[in-house]
Structure formats: structure tokens, C-alpha cells
Design an enzyme around this catalytic site. Structure first.
Site, PDB file in Angstrom:
ATOM      1  CB  CYS A  80      -0.931   0.012   1.201  1.00 52.60           C
ATOM      2  SG  CYS A  80      -2.022  -1.407   1.260  1.00 52.60           S
ATOM      3  CG  HIS A 114      -3.091   3.615   2.137  1.00 47.86           C
ATOM      4  ND1 HIS A 114      -3.639   3.222   0.945  1.00 47.86           N
ATOM      5  CD2 HIS A 114      -3.122   2.523   2.956  1.00 47.86           C
ATOM      6  CE1 HIS A 114      -3.981   1.946   1.032  1.00 47.86           C
ATOM      7  NE2 HIS A 114      -3.680   1.499   2.244  1.00 47.86           N
ATOM      8  CG  ASN A 117      -6.511  -0.833   1.325  1.00 44.61           C
ATOM      9  OD1 ASN A 117      -5.832  -0.341   0.420  1.00 44.61           O
ATOM     10  ND2 ASN A 117      -5.991  -1.323   2.430  1.00 44.61           N
TER      11      ASN A 117
HETATM   12  N1  ACO Z   1     -18.470  -8.516   9.372  1.00 46.30           N
HETATM   13  C1  ACO Z   1     -18.909  -8.803  10.611  1.00 46.30           C
HETATM   14  N2  ACO Z   1     -18.084  -9.136  11.607  1.00 46.30           N
HETATM   15  C2  ACO Z   1     -16.759  -9.181  11.332  1.00 46.30           C
HETATM   16  C3  ACO Z   1     -16.246  -8.907  10.057  1.00 46.30           C
HETATM   17  C4  ACO Z   1     -17.162  -8.561   9.054  1.00 46.30           C
HETATM   18  N3  ACO Z   1     -16.771  -8.261   7.802  1.00 46.30           N
HETATM   19  N4  ACO Z   1     -14.909  -9.033  10.087  1.00 46.30           N
HETATM   20  C5  ACO Z   1     -14.586  -9.369  11.342  1.00 46.30           C
HETATM   21  N5  ACO Z   1     -15.707  -9.486  12.094  1.00 46.30           N
HETATM   22  C6  ACO Z   1     -15.829  -9.849  13.491  1.00 46.30           C
HETATM   23  C7  ACO Z   1     -14.633 -10.610  14.000  1.00 46.30           C
HETATM   24  O1  ACO Z   1     -14.746 -11.970  13.673  1.00 46.30           O
HETATM   25  C8  ACO Z   1     -14.759 -10.366  15.486  1.00 46.30           C
HETATM   26  O2  ACO Z   1     -15.696 -11.256  16.013  1.00 46.30           O
HETATM   27  P1  ACO Z   1     -15.441 -11.984  17.432  1.00 46.30           P
HETATM   28  O3  ACO Z   1     -15.305 -10.863  18.415  1.00 46.30           O
HETATM   29  O4  ACO Z   1     -16.663 -12.804  17.590  1.00 46.30           O
HETATM   30  O5  ACO Z   1     -14.182 -12.762  17.248  1.00 46.30           O
HETATM   31  C9  ACO Z   1     -15.337  -8.965  15.581  1.00 46.30           C
HETATM   32  O6  ACO Z   1     -15.868  -8.672  14.275  1.00 46.30           O
HETATM   33  C10 ACO Z   1     -14.340  -7.900  15.958  1.00 46.30           C
HETATM   34  O7  ACO Z   1     -13.201  -8.093  15.214  1.00 46.30           O
HETATM   35  P2  ACO Z   1     -11.986  -7.100  15.394  1.00 46.30           P
HETATM   36  O8  ACO Z   1     -10.850  -7.629  14.604  1.00 46.30           O
HETATM   37  O9  ACO Z   1     -11.773  -6.813  16.833  1.00 46.30           O
HETATM   38  O10 ACO Z   1     -12.577  -5.784  14.747  1.00 46.30           O
HETATM   39  P3  ACO Z   1     -11.860  -4.393  14.606  1.00 46.30           P
HETATM   40  O11 ACO Z   1     -12.638  -3.355  15.299  1.00 46.30           O
HETATM   41  O12 ACO Z   1     -10.389  -4.473  14.903  1.00 46.30           O
HETATM   42  O13 ACO Z   1     -12.000  -4.120  13.057  1.00 46.30           O
HETATM   43  C11 ACO Z   1     -10.700  -4.246  11.039  1.00 46.30           C
HETATM   44  C12 ACO Z   1     -11.440  -5.017  12.136  1.00 46.30           C
HETATM   45  C13 ACO Z   1     -11.710  -3.401  10.291  1.00 46.30           C
HETATM   46  C14 ACO Z   1     -10.054  -5.248  10.100  1.00 46.30           C
HETATM   47  C15 ACO Z   1      -9.639  -3.335  11.682  1.00 46.30           C
HETATM   48  O14 ACO Z   1      -8.867  -4.055  12.601  1.00 46.30           O
HETATM   49  C16 ACO Z   1      -8.754  -2.730  10.637  1.00 46.30           C
HETATM   50  O15 ACO Z   1      -9.164  -1.939   9.823  1.00 46.30           O
HETATM   51  N6  ACO Z   1      -7.438  -3.021  10.672  1.00 46.30           N
HETATM   52  C17 ACO Z   1      -6.549  -2.539   9.651  1.00 46.30           C
HETATM   53  C18 ACO Z   1      -6.518  -3.527   8.522  1.00 46.30           C
HETATM   54  C19 ACO Z   1      -6.149  -2.909   7.206  1.00 46.30           C
HETATM   55  O16 ACO Z   1      -6.384  -1.760   6.946  1.00 46.30           O
HETATM   56  N7  ACO Z   1      -5.574  -3.717   6.362  1.00 46.30           N
HETATM   57  C20 ACO Z   1      -5.319  -3.294   5.017  1.00 46.30           C
HETATM   58  C21 ACO Z   1      -3.944  -3.510   4.590  1.00 46.30           C
HETATM   59  S1  ACO Z   1      -2.784  -2.522   5.450  1.00 46.30           S
HETATM   60  C22 ACO Z   1      -3.113  -0.995   5.043  1.00 46.30           C
HETATM   61  O17 ACO Z   1      -3.552  -0.715   3.978  1.00 46.30           O
HETATM   62  C23 ACO Z   1      -2.865   0.053   6.073  1.00 46.30           C
END
Ligand code: ACO
Length: 312
Positions: A114, A239, A269
Site C-alpha cells: 500500500c 492512504h 482499500n
Molecule cells: N463482518 C462482521 N463481523 C466481522 C467482520 C465482518 N466483515 N470481520 C470481522 N468481524 C468480526 C470478527 O470476527 C470479530 O468477532 P469476534 O469478536 O466474535 O471474534 C469482531 O468482528 C471484531 O473483530 P476485530 O478484529 O476486533 O474488529 P476491529 O474493530 O479491529 O476491526 C478491522 C477489524 C476493520 C479489520 C480493523 O482491525 C482494521 O481496519 N485493521 C486494519 C486492517 C487494514 O487496513 N488492512 C489493510 C492492509 S494494510 C493498510 O492498507 C494500512
């Protein structure tokens, strides 16, 4: 003034097929509300069968030439940021030289996930300031839909396909890249990776935390290197990975909301393509005025990161 590197033009292209959050509700156990509140994403563009990353990369680059903005014969080198090349070789860049009628110019791909646009700007700036080349075409193209596990709700809701193309040229005036830095740290590789032939594996919370920290540090350093403060910046284009990451970084850097550009709702993204897509949308919305000071900041798999301050 010494020779500097100027961002002379940016265009983008996305596939016409749109996947909404409602569409994803039918594919995995998720909801529109979860995706919007956790990420800010409402829809994303994805390639159709038969369409390729090279197609959208070419469409983005062609606009630069067809708008009369850039003279194709002035391009000295073509570099491509992509995490999703179609082949191990030839590179996407080589394929594009032929499709764009740039046969003979040096061309290569590089991989910085990214942060690809920032890495590309840094490479272009170095080539230009060293006198090696005067005009570089940087294409950032990602076909993330091809490396997403469409059964994994943790990742498949986050990404979209897209391409951005930029031309960076030599300049003698102050409309130039004023500062740029790039960095990497492989100790975090298990937080976000794609094995050869596999799909995206990610530890979302870990990515989130390191992204916020590194993006804040990189932007702070880029501002200091440019001898500017956030008050001197007219628009910040980060980004587009997650609205919550962007707002957290903005809070830490004290960026007022009206100086922040966010368009993740429409594209998800798109990795290396996200900043050029956002830049062009900001320009079309009248938010990039000639002579404005911009701040770019990015973070991605590797981990990699980068930030730049430029006058456009
Ligand atoms: N729909 C519904 N529930 C979901 C989904 C979904 N699409 N995805 C995950 N969950 C659930 C999980 O299973 C979890 O359930 P559980 O508590 O029963 O285990 C719950 O939601 C919470 O999950 P978390 O991981 O705690 O959620 P969080 O608030 O951290 O959000 C997210 C997750 C959106 C992925 C966040 O951590 C994030 O954005 N991280 C950055 C990831 C990113 O941007 N990656 C891209 C590449 S790197 C870059 O470009 C910077």
C-alpha cells in the site's frame, strides 16, 4: 533553484463492476452497518472475468496522454507499483510499455504494497534529481480482488481494484516534492501477507495499531524535513485503508477535518492506487489548487510506509 521533481499530472481508472456492502452480505456473514462503522467503506470496484490489472493501468495512463496533459514522447522511464502482477515476468511495466506505445523506455515493477505510490515518488524524485531522467511515468495498479479469499469476512470486505497513473517531471521552480521519506520493517510480516499463489492473511488489530503509529511518525518527519508545520498544509491525502485509521492519524497530527481527503467509501482499500485515485478526485472536486502544499502518507504490508510534502 536546483532541479527538483514535480507531480505533473495524475489520472485513475477503476473497473466498472461495483460490489456494494449489500452484495457482500449475500456472500459472507457480515452487515452493511458493520462494514461502514468499522471501515467507512460502502462499495468497491472489482475486475470482471476477462479484465486484467494491466487493462486498468493502461486506461489510467492513457488519460494522461489523451488529455493533452503529457507528451508521450517525453517519458524517459516507466515504473509500476503492484502487489498483483499478472506474471512473474515480464513485469507489468514491460507489458505496459508495449500497450502504451513506449517501446524502448526502461521499465520495471517494484513491490511496496500500500506504500507503492510513495515508494514510486521517491524513486522518480531520485532519478530526476540525479539527472538520470527528466520525466517518469509511475503506474500504481492493484487487482486485489484476485488475491482476496471471498469466504473470509475479516478481509474480503476491505479491498477493491484500481489503478492510478502519475507523471513526475523535472522542474526548476518551487512546485516540487519538498520532502519524502520511505521506510520498512520486516519484523511485522506475519501481520499481513500473501503467500505465493495464496490469499491475503491479516491480523487486523495489529495492522491498525502499527499503521496509526508509523503513519503519524512518517508524516511528522516529512513535515519537519520540509520545514513546514501542519498549518502550512492545504490538504492531506492519506492512504485509504480504513476511515478509523485516517481519523486516528489526523487526530494525532492535529489535522482539521476540512484539510483531510477521504474517499474510501467509494473504492475500499486499493493499496498502491489509493493515493493517486484520491488525489485526482480531490483535484476534480477543486480541492487541489495550483501552488497548494499537500501531505501524502501511506502504510502497507511489509510493513512499509512513506510520507511526502509537495507543492503542486
Ligand atoms: N463482518 C462482521 N463481523 C466481522 C467482520 C465482518 N466483515 N470481520 C470481522 N468481524 C468480526 C470478527 O470476527 C470479530 O468477532 P469476534 O469478536 O466474535 O471474534 C469482531 O468482528 C471484531 O473483530 P476485530 O478484529 O476486533 O474488529 P476491529 O474493530 O479491529 O476491526 C478491522 C477489524 C476493520 C479489520 C480493523 O482491525 C482494521 O481496519 N485493521 C486494519 C486492517 C487494514 O487496513 N488492512 C489493510 C492492509 S494494510 C493498510 O492498507 C494500512
Amino acid at each position: 533553484m536546483s532541479v527538483g521533481a514535480r507531480l505533473a499530472g495524475v489520472r485513475f481508472s477503476v473497473p466498472s463492476k461495483i460490489l456494494t456492502n449489500a452484495d457482500l452480505e449475500k456472500m459472507v456473514d457480515t452487515t452493511d452497518d458493520w462494514i461502514r462503522t468499522r471501515t467507512g467503506i460502502e462499495r468497491r470496484h472489482v475486475l470482471s472475468e476477462g479484465e486484467s490489472a494491466t487493462d486498468i493501468g493502461m486506461a489510467a495512463a492513457q488519460q494522461l496522454f489523451s488529455d493533452g496533459k503529457i507528451d508521450k514522447s517525453s517519458i524517459d522511464a516507466l515504473i509500476v507499483a503492484t502487489a498483483t502482477p499478472e506474471m512473474l515476468f515480464p513485469s507489468t511495466a514491460c507489458i505496459l510499455t508495449h500497450k502504451l506505445g513506449l517501446n524502448g523506455v526502461p521499465a520495471f515493477d517494484f513491490s511496496a504494497a500500500c506504500s507503492g505510490f510513495l515508494y514510486g515518488l521517491s524513486i522518480a524524485k531520485s532519478y530526476i534529481e540525479s539527472g538520470t531522467f527528466r520525466s517518469i511515468l509511475l503506474v500504481c495498479v492493484e487487482a486485489l480482488s484476485r488475491i482476496v479469499d471471498w469466504k473470509d469476512r475479516n478481509t474480503c470486505v476491505l479491498f477493491g481494484d484500481g489503478a492510478g497513473a502519475a507523471v513526475i517531471t523535472a522542474t526548476e521552480d518551487d512546485r516540487r516534492i519538498r520532502s519524502i521519506l520511505i521506510g520498512a520493517d520486516g519484523q511485522y510480516q506475519e501481520y499481513l501477507y500473501v503467500p505465493l499463489g495464496g490469499t491475503i492473511a491479516m491480523s487486523g488489530r495489529d495492522v491498525f495499531q502499527v499503521a496509526c503509529r508509523k503513519m503519524t511518525e512518517a508524516a511528522t518527519q516529512a513535515l519537519a524535513d520540509a520545514h513546514l508545520t501542519i498549518d502550512d498544509i492545504d490538504l492531506v491525502i492519506p492512504h485509504q485503508a480504513n476511515t478509523r485509521i485516517i481519523l486516528q492519524v489526523a487526530k494525532q497530527l492535529r489535522i482539521p477535518e476540512d484539510k483531510l481527503f477521504v474517499n474510501i467509501q467509494s473504492y475500499g482499500n486499493t493499496s498502491a492506487a489509493s493515493i493517486p485515485i484520491a488525489y485526482r478526485e480531490a483535484e476534480l472536486a477543486g480541492r487541489v489548487k495550483p501552488g497548494a502544499n499537500l501531505l501524502f502518507v501511506a502504510f502497507g504490508g511489509g510493513f512499509t510506509w512513506g510520507s511526502a510534502v509537495l507543492k503542486v
